[in-house]
Design a protein around this motif. Sequence first.
Motif, PDB file in Angstrom:
ATOM      1  N   TRP A  21      -2.053  -6.224   0.274  1.00 53.27           N
ATOM      2  CA  TRP A  21      -1.884  -5.867   1.683  1.00 53.27           C
ATOM      3  C   TRP A  21      -3.206  -6.161   2.390  1.00 53.27           C
ATOM      4  O   TRP A  21      -4.274  -5.816   1.898  1.00 53.27           O
ATOM      5  CB  TRP A  21      -1.514  -4.393   1.820  1.00 53.27           C
ATOM      6  CG  TRP A  21      -1.262  -4.015   3.245  1.00 53.27           C
ATOM      7  CD1 TRP A  21      -2.125  -3.363   4.070  1.00 53.27           C
ATOM      8  CD2 TRP A  21      -0.104  -4.289   4.022  1.00 53.27           C
ATOM      9  NE1 TRP A  21      -1.578  -3.209   5.313  1.00 53.27           N
ATOM     10  CE2 TRP A  21      -0.336  -3.764   5.316  1.00 53.27           C
ATOM     11  CE3 TRP A  21       1.099  -4.927   3.761  1.00 53.27           C
ATOM     12  CZ2 TRP A  21       0.601  -3.864   6.330  1.00 53.27           C
ATOM     13  CZ3 TRP A  21       2.029  -5.015   4.779  1.00 53.27           C
ATOM     14  CH2 TRP A  21       1.782  -4.489   6.050  1.00 53.27           C
ATOM     15  N   PRO A  22      -3.171  -6.827   3.555  1.00 51.30           N
ATOM     16  CA  PRO A  22      -4.411  -7.149   4.267  1.00 51.30           C
ATOM     17  C   PRO A  22      -5.274  -5.911   4.511  1.00 51.30           C
ATOM     18  O   PRO A  22      -4.765  -4.858   4.875  1.00 51.30           O
ATOM     19  CB  PRO A  22      -3.923  -7.744   5.590  1.00 51.30           C
ATOM     20  CG  PRO A  22      -2.546  -8.249   5.287  1.00 51.30           C
ATOM     21  CD  PRO A  22      -1.982  -7.305   4.261  1.00 51.30           C
ATOM     22  N   HIS A  23      -6.530  -6.039   4.289  1.00 50.84           N
ATOM     23  CA  HIS A  23      -7.545  -5.004   4.497  1.00 50.84           C
ATOM     24  C   HIS A  23      -7.495  -3.862   3.482  1.00 50.84           C
ATOM     25  O   HIS A  23      -8.181  -2.873   3.661  1.00 50.84           O
ATOM     26  CB  HIS A  23      -7.483  -4.429   5.918  1.00 50.84           C
ATOM     27  CG  HIS A  23      -7.517  -5.462   6.984  1.00 50.84           C
ATOM     28  ND1 HIS A  23      -8.640  -6.216   7.251  1.00 50.84           N
ATOM     29  CD2 HIS A  23      -6.558  -5.895   7.831  1.00 50.84           C
ATOM     30  CE1 HIS A  23      -8.368  -7.055   8.224  1.00 50.84           C
ATOM     31  NE2 HIS A  23      -7.117  -6.882   8.600  1.00 50.84           N
ATOM     32  N   CYS A  24      -6.665  -3.968   2.454  1.00 48.54           N
ATOM     33  CA  CYS A  24      -6.622  -2.935   1.416  1.00 48.54           C
ATOM     34  C   CYS A  24      -7.438  -3.437   0.225  1.00 48.54           C
ATOM     35  O   CYS A  24      -7.222  -4.545  -0.257  1.00 48.54           O
ATOM     36  CB  CYS A  24      -5.191  -2.630   0.981  1.00 48.54           C
ATOM     37  SG  CYS A  24      -5.114  -1.300  -0.253  1.00 48.54           S
ATOM     38  N   ASP A  25      -8.355  -2.624  -0.214  1.00 51.97           N
ATOM     39  CA  ASP A  25      -9.194  -3.032  -1.342  1.00 51.97           C
ATOM     40  C   ASP A  25      -8.888  -2.232  -2.612  1.00 51.97           C
ATOM     41  O   ASP A  25      -9.691  -2.164  -3.529  1.00 51.97           O
ATOM     42  CB  ASP A  25     -10.678  -2.919  -0.990  1.00 51.97           C
ATOM     43  CG  ASP A  25     -11.095  -1.508  -0.611  1.00 51.97           C
ATOM     44  OD1 ASP A  25     -10.220  -0.614  -0.569  1.00 51.97           O
ATOM     45  OD2 ASP A  25     -12.290  -1.301  -0.364  1.00 51.97           O
ATOM     46  N   THR A  26      -7.697  -1.619  -2.665  1.00 53.74           N
ATOM     47  CA  THR A  26      -7.300  -0.846  -3.830  1.00 53.74           C
ATOM     48  C   THR A  26      -7.100  -1.766  -5.030  1.00 53.74           C
ATOM     49  O   THR A  26      -6.509  -2.840  -4.914  1.00 53.74           O
ATOM     50  CB  THR A  26      -5.999  -0.068  -3.540  1.00 53.74           C
ATOM     51  OG1 THR A  26      -6.218   0.776  -2.422  1.00 53.74           O
ATOM     52  CG2 THR A  26      -5.551   0.737  -4.736  1.00 53.74           C
ATOM     53  N   HIS A  27      -7.593  -1.323  -6.151  1.00 56.82           N
ATOM     54  CA  HIS A  27      -7.388  -2.059  -7.393  1.00 56.82           C
ATOM     55  C   HIS A  27      -7.324  -1.060  -8.539  1.00 56.82           C
ATOM     56  O   HIS A  27      -7.752   0.084  -8.413  1.00 56.82           O
ATOM     57  CB  HIS A  27      -8.490  -3.094  -7.618  1.00 56.82           C
ATOM     58  CG  HIS A  27      -9.852  -2.500  -7.645  1.00 56.82           C
ATOM     59  ND1 HIS A  27     -10.562  -2.246  -6.490  1.00 56.82           N
ATOM     60  CD2 HIS A  27     -10.630  -2.074  -8.655  1.00 56.82           C
ATOM     61  CE1 HIS A  27     -11.725  -1.706  -6.808  1.00 56.82           C
ATOM     62  NE2 HIS A  27     -11.795  -1.587  -8.124  1.00 56.82           N
ATOM     63  N   THR A  28      -6.729  -1.476  -9.628  1.00 59.10           N
ATOM     64  CA  THR A  28      -6.614  -0.621 -10.802  1.00 59.10           C
ATOM     65  C   THR A  28      -6.672  -1.476 -12.051  1.00 59.10           C
ATOM     66  O   THR A  28      -6.539  -2.708 -11.992  1.00 59.10           O
ATOM     67  CB  THR A  28      -5.321   0.229 -10.753  1.00 59.10           C
ATOM     68  OG1 THR A  28      -5.380   1.226 -11.769  1.00 59.10           O
ATOM     69  CG2 THR A  28      -4.085  -0.615 -10.942  1.00 59.10           C
TER      70      THR A  28
END
Length: 91
Positions: A21-28
Motif C-alpha cells: 500500500w502506498p506510504h505504508c512501511d509495514t513489514h514482517t
Amino acid sequence: MTLASEGEAPGPVRFYLACDWPHCDTHTMFDLVVADPAPPIEEDFWGHIMHTAEASVERVRELGWTYHQGIGHWCSRCSDPVDRARWRKPG
C-alpha cells in the motif's frame, strides 16, 4: 517483489513480507519448515519457483495480510478499508 524468502525446501525457510500500500512501511518476517522439496527446475520451472511461496499462503492469512492480484501484499491494517482510510497519508 513483496514476498521474498531465503532457504531451500525441504527445511527451514525464512519469509520477508512488505506491504505494497502506498506510504505504508509495514513489514514482517516469519520462519516455516517446508517439508516437501520443490519440483526439479528442469521439469517445472514455475512450480519450482512458486513452491516456497505457496507454502506460506496460510501463514500470511493468519497474520491478517491479504494478496491482491497485480497489486501485491497488504498488511492487516491496510487490508481493512476503515483502517486504511484512517492511516492513509495525504498524497
